[in-house]
Design an enzyme around this catalytic site. Sequence first.
Site, mmCIF file in Angstrom:
data_model
loop_
_atom_site.group_PDB
_atom_site.id
_atom_site.type_symbol
_atom_site.label_atom_id
_atom_site.label_comp_id
_atom_site.label_asym_id
_atom_site.label_seq_id
_atom_site.Cartn_x
_atom_site.Cartn_y
_atom_site.Cartn_z
ATOM 1 N N ARG A 45 -0.963 -2.908 -6.631
ATOM 2 C CA ARG A 45 -1.182 -3.928 -5.602
ATOM 3 C C ARG A 45 -2.096 -5.045 -6.136
ATOM 4 O O ARG A 45 -1.813 -6.238 -5.980
ATOM 5 C CB ARG A 45 -1.793 -3.254 -4.370
ATOM 6 C CG ARG A 45 -2.238 -4.157 -3.236
ATOM 7 C CD ARG A 45 -2.650 -3.274 -2.056
ATOM 8 N NE ARG A 45 -3.455 -3.989 -1.070
ATOM 9 C CZ ARG A 45 -2.950 -4.724 -0.088
ATOM 10 N NH1 ARG A 45 -1.651 -4.892 0.003
ATOM 11 N NH2 ARG A 45 -3.749 -5.317 0.784
ATOM 12 N N HIS A 102 -2.822 1.530 -5.811
ATOM 13 C CA HIS A 102 -3.651 0.380 -5.442
ATOM 14 C C HIS A 102 -3.827 -0.573 -6.623
ATOM 15 O O HIS A 102 -3.960 -1.786 -6.431
ATOM 16 C CB HIS A 102 -5.016 0.863 -4.942
ATOM 17 C CG HIS A 102 -5.541 0.060 -3.790
ATOM 18 N ND1 HIS A 102 -4.850 -0.079 -2.598
ATOM 19 C CD2 HIS A 102 -6.677 -0.668 -3.639
ATOM 20 C CE1 HIS A 102 -5.534 -0.844 -1.777
ATOM 21 N NE2 HIS A 102 -6.644 -1.224 -2.381
ATOM 22 N N TYR A 117 -10.585 -12.601 -5.711
ATOM 23 C CA TYR A 117 -9.776 -13.140 -6.810
ATOM 24 C C TYR A 117 -10.122 -14.593 -7.137
ATOM 25 O O TYR A 117 -9.475 -15.205 -7.980
ATOM 26 C CB TYR A 117 -8.289 -13.068 -6.441
ATOM 27 C CG TYR A 117 -7.797 -11.663 -6.169
ATOM 28 C CD1 TYR A 117 -7.524 -10.784 -7.212
ATOM 29 C CD2 TYR A 117 -7.623 -11.207 -4.865
ATOM 30 C CE1 TYR A 117 -7.096 -9.492 -6.965
ATOM 31 C CE2 TYR A 117 -7.178 -9.920 -4.608
ATOM 32 C CZ TYR A 117 -6.921 -9.068 -5.659
ATOM 33 O OH TYR A 117 -6.501 -7.788 -5.418
ATOM 34 N N HIS A 149 -4.166 -9.293 4.166
ATOM 35 C CA HIS A 149 -5.595 -9.304 4.498
ATOM 36 C C HIS A 149 -5.813 -10.080 5.791
ATOM 37 O O HIS A 149 -5.321 -11.197 5.935
ATOM 38 C CB HIS A 149 -6.408 -9.965 3.377
ATOM 39 C CG HIS A 149 -6.524 -9.119 2.154
ATOM 40 N ND1 HIS A 149 -6.863 -9.627 0.909
ATOM 41 C CD2 HIS A 149 -6.352 -7.781 1.968
ATOM 42 C CE1 HIS A 149 -6.890 -8.645 0.036
ATOM 43 N NE2 HIS A 149 -6.588 -7.522 0.644
ATOM 44 N N ARG A 194 0.858 -1.186 0.000
ATOM 45 C CA ARG A 194 0.000 0.000 0.000
ATOM 46 C C ARG A 194 0.898 1.241 0.000
ATOM 47 O O ARG A 194 2.080 1.172 0.343
ATOM 48 C CB ARG A 194 -0.901 0.022 1.238
ATOM 49 C CG ARG A 194 -1.800 -1.200 1.401
ATOM 50 C CD ARG A 194 -2.596 -1.099 2.704
ATOM 51 N NE ARG A 194 -3.512 -2.208 2.878
ATOM 52 C CZ ARG A 194 -3.233 -3.312 3.583
ATOM 53 N NH1 ARG A 194 -2.042 -3.450 4.156
ATOM 54 N NH2 ARG A 194 -4.129 -4.275 3.708
ATOM 55 N N LYS A 245 -1.893 -2.214 8.039
ATOM 56 C CA LYS A 245 -2.987 -1.629 8.811
ATOM 57 C C LYS A 245 -2.963 -2.144 10.246
ATOM 58 O O LYS A 245 -2.705 -3.326 10.486
ATOM 59 C CB LYS A 245 -4.323 -1.965 8.165
ATOM 60 C CG LYS A 245 -4.571 -1.242 6.839
ATOM 61 C CD LYS A 245 -5.956 -1.556 6.305
ATOM 62 C CE LYS A 245 -6.239 -0.780 5.025
ATOM 63 N NZ LYS A 245 -7.580 -1.086 4.491
#
Length: 322
Positions: free
Chosen positions: A268, A265, A300, A291, A161, A185
């Site tokens: 990514r 993004h 995906y 994630h 990111r 994150k």
Amino acid sequence: MSSEANSRVLSNFLDYLRIEKGLAPLTVSAYATDILQFSEFLEKHKRLLMRARRSDVRDFLQQLFSHQVDGRSVGRKLSALRHLYRYLLLDKKIDHDPTLDIESPKQWKVLPKALARDEMETTLAAPLELHRGAGGNTKDSAALASRDHAMLEVFYAGALRVSEIVNANLEDLKLDAGYMLVRGKGDKERVVPLGRSAQVALTEYLAQARPALAARSGSSTNASVPIGNSPLLFIARGGRKLTRQRIWQMVRAASATSGRAASPHMLRHSCATHMVENGADLRTVQTILGHADISTTQVYTHLALDRLKTVYQKHHPRAKAR
């Protein structure tokens, strides 16, 4: 008075997210934006956040839809309100949750846009090509081209990111081992492998470009800043920290050479898409993307199924009519 009361509620909730939950500043900012929008909606109807009813929440969501806000964004705003009222309920500030039993808007799982592999190759090479095309006669421009090329390689190699690129430290890079430590994150750490192309680009950048950038003050206002002392991996002139906006501009300029207007993004998602197309399992892709939940990576899935069908058709003895 209603505005002041709502502001206090919002301020206390944001403090809770920052201090007790330890959420990243950008995440807290997103919560603030969504809840402030609901607060303004309530104030027009002379209501307070702590006095909101289920009908208020429903009317707010309906207004969003009437203004053509897509289902994913509406769902995110409802999620923010749920977190707010769960906090108020646990803190005994309210005795009922107005978001209870309100269904989330149906959200279509749309595959994020990605660059094709040839477009990606053109984008990765763009900084060096643009530098050569411009004459390449200044030390500064050569250093910036090398830095931008290395950043693009890392973006694509590790599906990073923007915030992860901006805050990456030199000590996080384990070039000899072929990986780097990424803080994502919620300050969660993950290890991201770096391919050969990324390793070569980083080696060249660290050997020549980074020292050249760190050795320049950039402007008289920064002349007193110690040069070469930045702990950051990617730096601007004078060792200053890169801005998110500058990185967005760089990616857009590089991708324009392929005829696309890509964002960081998109790089990514390009990494994730190309990995799945080449047979990577979703659990591995989840780990690289960082994630927390596999359901986020399952966007995906259809790519994996397409490849599965192709391999099946090619190799299973009963797959094709003879």
